[in-house]
Write a protein that holds these residues in place. Structure first.
Motif, PDB file in Angstrom:
ATOM      1  N   ALA A  98     -25.799  16.619  13.036  1.00  0.00           N
ATOM      2  CA  ALA A  98     -25.329  15.180  12.376  1.00  0.00           C
ATOM      3  C   ALA A  98     -24.937  14.394  13.647  1.00  0.00           C
ATOM      4  N   THR A  99     -24.274  15.159  14.646  1.00  0.00           N
ATOM      5  CA  THR A  99     -23.581  14.308  15.511  1.00  0.00           C
ATOM      6  C   THR A  99     -24.901  13.801  16.590  1.00  0.00           C
ATOM      7  N   ALA A 100     -25.635  14.685  16.857  1.00  0.00           N
ATOM      8  CA  ALA A 100     -26.868  14.414  17.734  1.00  0.00           C
ATOM      9  C   ALA A 100     -27.574  13.376  17.070  1.00  0.00           C
ATOM     10  N   VAL A 120     -24.384  22.241  19.544  1.00  0.00           N
ATOM     11  CA  VAL A 120     -24.187  21.386  18.441  1.00  0.00           C
ATOM     12  C   VAL A 120     -24.522  19.942  18.771  1.00  0.00           C
ATOM     13  N   VAL A 121     -24.404  19.677  20.030  1.00  0.00           N
ATOM     14  CA  VAL A 121     -24.294  18.092  20.506  1.00  0.00           C
ATOM     15  C   VAL A 121     -25.421  18.118  21.858  1.00  0.00           C
ATOM     16  N   GLY A 122     -25.097  18.488  22.818  1.00  0.00           N
ATOM     17  CA  GLY A 122     -25.708  18.382  24.069  1.00  0.00           C
ATOM     18  C   GLY A 122     -27.456  18.663  23.896  1.00  0.00           C
ATOM     19  N   CYS A 180     -26.538  17.699  32.159  1.00  0.00           N
ATOM     20  CA  CYS A 180     -25.780  18.228  32.917  1.00  0.00           C
ATOM     21  C   CYS A 180     -24.819  19.099  32.053  1.00  0.00           C
ATOM     22  N   HIS A 181     -23.903  19.849  33.060  1.00  0.00           N
ATOM     23  CA  HIS A 181     -22.953  20.810  32.533  1.00  0.00           C
ATOM     24  C   HIS A 181     -21.936  21.170  33.532  1.00  0.00           C
ATOM     25  N   SER A 182     -21.234  21.981  33.076  1.00  0.00           N
ATOM     26  CA  SER A 182     -20.036  22.189  34.272  1.00  0.00           C
ATOM     27  C   SER A 182     -20.343  22.568  35.503  1.00  0.00           C
ATOM     28  N   ASP A 190     -22.593  17.229  42.164  1.00  0.00           N
ATOM     29  CA  ASP A 190     -22.632  15.752  42.062  1.00  0.00           C
ATOM     30  C   ASP A 190     -22.904  15.204  40.604  1.00  0.00           C
ATOM     31  N   LEU A 191     -22.032  15.273  39.777  1.00  0.00           N
ATOM     32  CA  LEU A 191     -22.139  14.842  38.423  1.00  0.00           C
ATOM     33  C   LEU A 191     -22.450  13.347  38.458  1.00  0.00           C
ATOM     34  N   ALA A 192     -21.477  12.611  39.155  1.00  0.00           N
ATOM     35  CA  ALA A 192     -21.360  11.180  39.277  1.00  0.00           C
ATOM     36  C   ALA A 192     -22.918  10.514  39.777  1.00  0.00           C
ATOM     37  N   ALA A 242     -20.671  14.254  26.220  1.00  0.00           N
ATOM     38  CA  ALA A 242     -20.394  15.208  24.943  1.00  0.00           C
ATOM     39  C   ALA A 242     -19.653  16.360  25.693  1.00  0.00           C
ATOM     40  N   ALA A 243     -18.642  16.221  26.340  1.00  0.00           N
ATOM     41  CA  ALA A 243     -18.025  17.282  27.231  1.00  0.00           C
ATOM     42  C   ALA A 243     -16.824  18.052  26.756  1.00  0.00           C
ATOM     43  N   GLY A 244     -15.948  16.914  26.077  1.00  0.00           N
ATOM     44  CA  GLY A 244     -14.727  17.527  25.626  1.00  0.00           C
ATOM     45  C   GLY A 244     -13.647  17.361  26.698  1.00  0.00           C
ATOM     46  N   ARG A 245     -13.853  16.373  27.701  1.00  0.00           N
ATOM     47  CA  ARG A 245     -13.120  16.299  28.963  1.00  0.00           C
ATOM     48  C   ARG A 245     -12.521  14.898  28.809  1.00  0.00           C
ATOM     49  N   PRO A 246     -11.329  14.380  28.536  1.00  0.00           N
ATOM     50  CA  PRO A 246     -10.846  13.182  28.611  1.00  0.00           C
ATOM     51  C   PRO A 246     -11.094  12.444  29.993  1.00  0.00           C
ATOM     52  N   GLY A 247     -11.336  11.338  29.927  1.00  0.00           N
ATOM     53  CA  GLY A 247     -11.546  10.533  31.281  1.00  0.00           C
ATOM     54  C   GLY A 247     -12.614  11.325  32.455  1.00  0.00           C
ATOM     55  N   LEU A 248     -13.400  12.227  31.883  1.00  0.00           N
ATOM     56  CA  LEU A 248     -14.268  12.779  32.994  1.00  0.00           C
ATOM     57  C   LEU A 248     -15.355  11.746  33.499  1.00  0.00           C
ATOM     58  N   ILE A 249     -15.770  10.782  32.566  1.00  0.00           N
ATOM     59  CA  ILE A 249     -16.801   9.751  33.030  1.00  0.00           C
ATOM     60  C   ILE A 249     -15.889   8.224  33.574  1.00  0.00           C
ATOM     61  N   THR A 286     -14.379  13.466  21.486  1.00  0.00           N
ATOM     62  CA  THR A 286     -13.192  13.133  20.766  1.00  0.00           C
ATOM     63  C   THR A 286     -12.050  14.098  21.176  1.00  0.00           C
ATOM     64  N   ASN A 287     -11.044  13.670  21.731  1.00  0.00           N
ATOM     65  CA  ASN A 287      -9.975  14.437  22.473  1.00  0.00           C
ATOM     66  C   ASN A 287      -8.634  14.042  21.827  1.00  0.00           C
ATOM     67  N   ALA A 288      -7.780  14.799  21.347  1.00  0.00           N
ATOM     68  CA  ALA A 288      -6.671  14.512  20.762  1.00  0.00           C
ATOM     69  C   ALA A 288      -5.433  14.412  21.988  1.00  0.00           C
ATOM     70  N   GLY A 314     -11.871   9.382  24.012  1.00  0.00           N
ATOM     71  CA  GLY A 314     -13.361   9.923  24.500  1.00  0.00           C
ATOM     72  C   GLY A 314     -13.240  10.639  25.822  1.00  0.00           C
ATOM     73  N   ASP A 315     -14.359  10.763  26.115  1.00  0.00           N
ATOM     74  CA  ASP A 315     -14.568  11.365  27.404  1.00  0.00           C
ATOM     75  C   ASP A 315     -14.898  10.484  28.452  1.00  0.00           C
ATOM     76  N   VAL A 316     -14.946   9.220  28.209  1.00  0.00           N
ATOM     77  CA  VAL A 316     -15.266   8.167  29.118  1.00  0.00           C
ATOM     78  C   VAL A 316     -13.847   7.390  29.264  1.00  0.00           C
TER      79      VAL A 316
HETATM   80  N1  LIG Z   1     -17.783  12.295  17.298  1.00  0.00           N
HETATM   81  C1  LIG Z   1     -18.186  13.316  16.709  1.00  0.00           C
HETATM   82  O1  LIG Z   1     -18.721  13.374  15.492  1.00  0.00           O
HETATM   83  C2  LIG Z   1     -18.139  14.772  17.311  1.00  0.00           C
HETATM   84  C3  LIG Z   1     -18.835  15.910  16.863  1.00  0.00           C
HETATM   85  C4  LIG Z   1     -18.860  16.820  17.697  1.00  0.00           C
HETATM   86  C5  LIG Z   1     -18.253  17.231  18.864  1.00  0.00           C
HETATM   87  N2  LIG Z   1     -17.559  16.177  19.382  1.00  0.00           N
HETATM   88  C6  LIG Z   1     -16.843  16.014  20.442  1.00  0.00           C
HETATM   89  O2  LIG Z   1     -17.808  16.226  21.660  1.00  0.00           O
HETATM   90  C7  LIG Z   1     -17.309  16.917  22.588  1.00  0.00           C
HETATM   91  C8  LIG Z   1     -18.274  18.248  22.846  1.00  0.00           C
HETATM   92  O3  LIG Z   1     -18.307  18.981  22.103  1.00  0.00           O
HETATM   93  P1  LIG Z   1     -19.175  20.150  22.015  1.00  0.00           P
HETATM   94  O4  LIG Z   1     -18.875  20.910  20.757  1.00  0.00           O
HETATM   95  O5  LIG Z   1     -20.428  20.010  22.533  1.00  0.00           O
HETATM   96  O6  LIG Z   1     -18.182  21.002  23.307  1.00  0.00           O
HETATM   97  P2  LIG Z   1     -18.436  22.308  23.862  1.00  0.00           P
HETATM   98  O7  LIG Z   1     -19.070  23.338  23.021  1.00  0.00           O
HETATM   99  O8  LIG Z   1     -17.154  22.668  24.647  1.00  0.00           O
HETATM  100  O9  LIG Z   1     -19.435  22.042  25.031  1.00  0.00           O
HETATM  101  C9  LIG Z   1     -19.004  20.914  25.986  1.00  0.00           C
HETATM  102  C10 LIG Z   1     -20.066  20.809  27.259  1.00  0.00           C
HETATM  103  O10 LIG Z   1     -19.621  20.040  28.456  1.00  0.00           O
HETATM  104  C11 LIG Z   1     -19.789  20.638  29.500  1.00  0.00           C
HETATM  105  N3  LIG Z   1     -18.629  20.457  30.210  1.00  0.00           N
HETATM  106  C12 LIG Z   1     -17.456  20.534  30.154  1.00  0.00           C
HETATM  107  N4  LIG Z   1     -16.733  20.226  31.221  1.00  0.00           N
HETATM  108  C13 LIG Z   1     -17.742  19.443  32.160  1.00  0.00           C
HETATM  109  C14 LIG Z   1     -17.556  18.837  33.406  1.00  0.00           C
HETATM  110  N5  LIG Z   1     -16.392  18.761  33.947  1.00  0.00           N
HETATM  111  N6  LIG Z   1     -18.629  18.496  33.973  1.00  0.00           N
HETATM  112  C15 LIG Z   1     -19.999  18.515  33.333  1.00  0.00           C
HETATM  113  N7  LIG Z   1     -20.044  19.168  32.080  1.00  0.00           N
HETATM  114  C16 LIG Z   1     -19.021  19.568  31.417  1.00  0.00           C
HETATM  115  C17 LIG Z   1     -19.764  22.062  29.175  1.00  0.00           C
HETATM  116  O11 LIG Z   1     -20.685  22.856  30.180  1.00  0.00           O
HETATM  117  P3  LIG Z   1     -20.902  24.389  30.178  1.00  0.00           P
HETATM  118  O12 LIG Z   1     -21.796  24.504  29.240  1.00  0.00           O
HETATM  119  O13 LIG Z   1     -21.136  24.799  31.661  1.00  0.00           O
HETATM  120  O14 LIG Z   1     -19.411  24.992  29.811  1.00  0.00           O
HETATM  121  C18 LIG Z   1     -20.340  22.094  27.803  1.00  0.00           C
HETATM  122  O15 LIG Z   1     -22.027  22.303  28.236  1.00  0.00           O
HETATM  123  C19 LIG Z   1     -15.786  17.341  22.197  1.00  0.00           C
HETATM  124  O16 LIG Z   1     -14.878  16.305  22.740  1.00  0.00           O
HETATM  125  C20 LIG Z   1     -16.162  17.237  20.560  1.00  0.00           C
HETATM  126  O17 LIG Z   1     -14.761  16.971  20.156  1.00  0.00           O
HETATM  127  C21 LIG Z   1     -17.575  14.815  18.708  1.00  0.00           C
END
Ligand SMILES: NC(=O)c1ccc[n+]([C@@H]2O[C@H](COP(=O)([O-])OP(=O)(O)OC[C@H]3O[C@@H](n4cnc5c(N)ncnc54)[C@H](OP(=O)(O)O)[C@@H]3O)[C@@H](O)[C@H]2O)c1
Length: 283
Positions: free
Chosen positions: A139-141, A168-170, A187-189, A193-195, A207-214, A230-232, A240-242
């Motif tokens: 659903a998120t995608a 689930v997302v990326g 992109c991923h971790s 040169d992510l930027a 969709a990284a789950g890292r506040p302020g990454l972007i 979505t980060n508490a 968010g991550d942005v």
């Molecule tokens: N709004 C919504 O409805 C909704 C729904 C689902 C999720 N979310 C949110 O979306 C975010 C991602 O969720 P998820 O379930 O996909 O998380 P996840 O399973 O933890 O995956 C995070 C992805 O981000 C990559 N990543 C982490 N740090 C990075 C960095 N510094 N640079 C580049 N890539 C990086 C990871 O790379 P690696 O694969 O290399 O580890 C991984 O592929 C979370 O904040 C979650 O709460 C929101």
């Protein structure tokens, strides 16, 4: 300054569609029903479950909640299989996080694709990758695509960068974008040169789950930025991550957190449930 994309408005349109169809089904004696298995006491998950139940009620979708905190993989599989087999359940969802060592894909394999309204069964993702109907995308995608479509943002031929490669997302969002003929980079971790990679994007989905990454350094002026993160925070708010302070001045459009992808995700999930109920009636 960028346009702030109103996720609640997009969600309202998706909800309207779902509510209309749910009303038709109820008039025919079918009550669309979503069952949620909840294996965690995580506060964020509890909030998400409550918000789905609240929205479902407004749309005429019935909710069934099964708390199974600390359950083993075998119990999760047994409960998901039972819910999936129930004639009066049309959508089945397994909430996360799961207990350590259990993967969602492993337990969700028993949800029949026709009821897998959050695309968690690996078969659903496989069908998406193969371009086959008969399964729901996560659903998120799907919500990300819904937002881009609602704002008439053209995708064919556009350079899209997705930050995050989760199942689930990326990955599913990248597949959905490919199906719309975008040129997609994931992109991923370990991306170097992510930027620089992000700056090549006409549309940046994060969709990284890292506040302020972007930050502004990752965004090409005029790009559209969708923030799934979505980060508490410690004070209990959601970010968010942005980093909006540096991205808003240069992006053409940005989804806020909260009020962006989140409400659309819930709406899509319920629309999927109503569709599953309709499909079960007229397979
Ligand atoms: N709004 C919504 O409805 C909704 C729904 C689902 C999720 N979310 C949110 O979306 C975010 C991602 O969720 P998820 O379930 O996909 O998380 P996840 O399973 O933890 O995956 C995070 C992805 O981000 C990559 N990543 C982490 N740090 C990075 C960095 N510094 N640079 C580049 N890539 C990086 C990871 O790379 P690696 O694969 O290399 O580890 C991984 O592929 C979370 O904040 C979650 O709460 C929101």
């Amino acid at each position: 300054m960028s346009e702030l994309i109103d996720g609640r408005q997009v969600a309202a349109r998706v909800q309207e569609q779902a509510a209309r169809e749910a009303e038709r089904l109820r008039a025919d004696g079918v009550v669309p029903t979503l069952a949620q298995l909840v294996p965690t006491e995580d506060e964020g998950t509890a909030w998400y479950v409550r918000s789905i139940v609240r929205t479902a009620k407004r749309l005429g979708v019935q909710s069934r909640i099964e708390p199974v905190v600390g359950a083993s993989a075998a119990v999760l599989v047994e409960r998901l299989a039972a819910l999936s087999a129930a004639d009066d359940v049309h959508g089945v969802l397994c909430q996360t996080p799961l207990p350590a060592g259990i993967s969602l894909a492993e337990v969700a394999e028993v949800i029949t694709p026709a009821k897998d309204v959050d695309g968690a069964n690996p078969t659903s993702l496989g069908r998406l990758a193969a371009g086959l109907d008969g399964a729901f995308a996560p659903a998120t995608a799907a919500a990300v695509l819904e937002i881009l479509q609602a704002y008439d943002l053209p995708l064919a031929g556009r350079r899209v960068v997705v930050v995050g490669r989760s199942t689930v997302v990326g990955k599913p969002v990248a597949l959905l974008l490919l199906a719309r003929h975008a040129t997609v980079t994931i992109c991923h971790s370990r991306t170097t040169d992510l930027a620089e990679v992000c700056r090549s994007a006409d549309v940046l989905v994060v969709a990284a789950g890292r506040p302020g990454l972007i930050t502004g350094a990752h965004v090409r002026p005029g790009a559209v930025v969708v923030d799934v993160g979505t980060n508490a925070t410690e004070d209990g708010s959601l970010v968010g991550d942005v980093d909006p302070a540096t991205v808003e001045p240069i992006a053409a459009a940005l989804t806020p957190v909260p009020g962006g992808v989140g409400p659309v995700t819930t709406a899509v999930l319920l629309r999927n449930t109503v569709k599953a109920a309709a499909d079960a009636r007229h397979p």
